[in-house]
Design an enzyme around this catalytic site. Structure first.
Site, short mmCIF file in Angstrom:
data_model
loop_
_atom_site.label_atom_id
_atom_site.label_comp_id
_atom_site.label_asym_id
_atom_site.label_seq_id
_atom_site.Cartn_x
_atom_site.Cartn_y
_atom_site.Cartn_z
N TYR A 1 0.86 -1.18 0.00
CA TYR A 1 0.00 0.00 0.00
C TYR A 1 0.91 1.24 0.00
CZ TYR A 1 -4.11 -2.81 1.44
OH TYR A 1 -5.13 -3.71 1.53
N GLY B 1 -18.35 -0.19 -1.74
CA GLY B 1 -18.57 0.02 -3.16
C GLY B 1 -17.34 0.35 -3.96
N GLY B 2 -16.15 0.07 -3.44
CA GLY B 2 -14.92 0.32 -4.20
C GLY B 2 -14.87 -0.55 -5.45
N THR C 1 -17.84 0.29 -8.11
CA THR C 1 -19.23 0.01 -7.77
C THR C 1 -19.78 1.20 -6.99
OG1 THR C 1 -18.82 -2.37 -7.63
CG2 THR C 1 -20.81 -1.54 -6.57
#
Length: 307
Positions: A81, A235-236, A239
């Site tokens: 990350y 919703g990543g 979406t």
């Protein structure tokens, strides 16, 4: 030397945390040994976007500290990350080291990501020790609380065997470098393969109110006492949380659709531990407040089961 930091426990009585009279997200016994609230924090967004403006160190540090102040006791991160200017592990270390003893920090290994941000390959078995050691060094710890073997990319891992790679992590656990093991982006068969090698404390797969394809595995984890930690629960992955019934439930409760999505997961299964991520203090406050949102049977029926 890092200065000591004092964070209130989740039941400290702060208006933004759970009290004896306020509904809360509940807890989960991770691996049967560590109790964590079922609403944690994901660090993926802390470094900033790859193609956006440079990340803000002070803001990211403030968000991580505030997450713990608001009751997050499970933090999800990974050495892969990072953005061109920041790395999630470095930011967590600056924000929280020395880490509060009741905070569990989980990481993932598997994807190899180059300096352009491309996940170009999966680590071979002989590369996994180096990936674990990188997380240990970045976070400044001698033992990682939990390490997931991440399989494949966002579309789901291929169904190839994972036993050889998972066995490497199991051996590192025996050496004392890892306390608990997890898997991510896996099928039911891959989870079974991993469990035949060593105990699995957690699964991290894609799942949410608008993408319930993994519903059977969620239930399997609940039956087995394994934590299920959804990614993209808000919703990543392109979406959008704009479905009509979701908006109806949010309006009924005076909540945001993101809060309903978090609360839905907590209500959907006792094994789910939500780990929403953000680099915004305002969104963090909103996300953590969702732990006090209680959906009733009518809400759950309206949102339904999909997949």
């Amino acid at each position: 030397m890092a200065s000591s930091k004092i964070f209130p426990t989740p039941d400290s009585g702060s208006p933004s945390t759970t009290t004896g009279t306020t509904p809360g997200p509940g807890v989960f016994e991770l691996g049967g040994t560590v109790t964590i609230p079922r609403l944690g924090f994901g660090a993926m967004q802390l470094p900033g976007r790859w193609s956006g403006p440079a990340g803000d160190t002070a803001k990211a540090v403030a968000v991580a500290r505030r997450a713990v102040e608001l009751g997050a006791r499970y933090i999800d991160t990974a050495a892969f990350y990072f953005s061109p200017t920041h790395r999630a592990n470095d930011l967590l270390r600056e924000a929280l080291f020395p880490y509060p003893p009741d905070v569990t920090i989980a990481t993932k290994v598997g994807p190899l990501r180059d300096e352009t941000g491309e996940m170009y390959a999966e680590a071979r078995p002989d590369q996994l020790r180096g990936e674990v050691e990188r997380n240990l060094e970045d976070l400044g710890v001698d033992t990682l609380d939990l390490v997931h073997l991440r399989v494949g990319r966002l579309g789901g891992g291929a169904a190839e065997p994972i036993g050889e790679r998972f066995a490497v992590l199991a051996a590192l656990r025996e050496e004392g470098l890892i306390r608990q093991l997890g898997v991510s982006n896996v099928t039911s068969g891959q989870l079974a393969e991993a469990r035949s090698i060593a105990p699995v404390a957690a699964v991290q797969n894609r799942f949410g109110v608008l993408d319930q394809t993994d519903a059977a595995l969620v239930d399997e984890c609940a039956d087995a006492g394994i934590a299920y930690m959804p990614f993209f629960a808000l919703g990543g992955g392109h979406t959008d949380l704009c479905e009509q019934n979701l908006r109806k439930v949010s309006e009924r409760h005076g909540a945001t659709v993101h809060q309903v999505a978090i609360a839905w997961g907590l209500a959907r299964s006792p094994s789910i531990v939500q780990i929403p991520g953000t680099a915004s203090l305002a969104h963090l406050e909103e996300n953590m407040a969702a732990g006090r949102l209680v959906l009733d049977e009518d809400d759950m029926a309206l949102l339904g089961r999909r997949g």
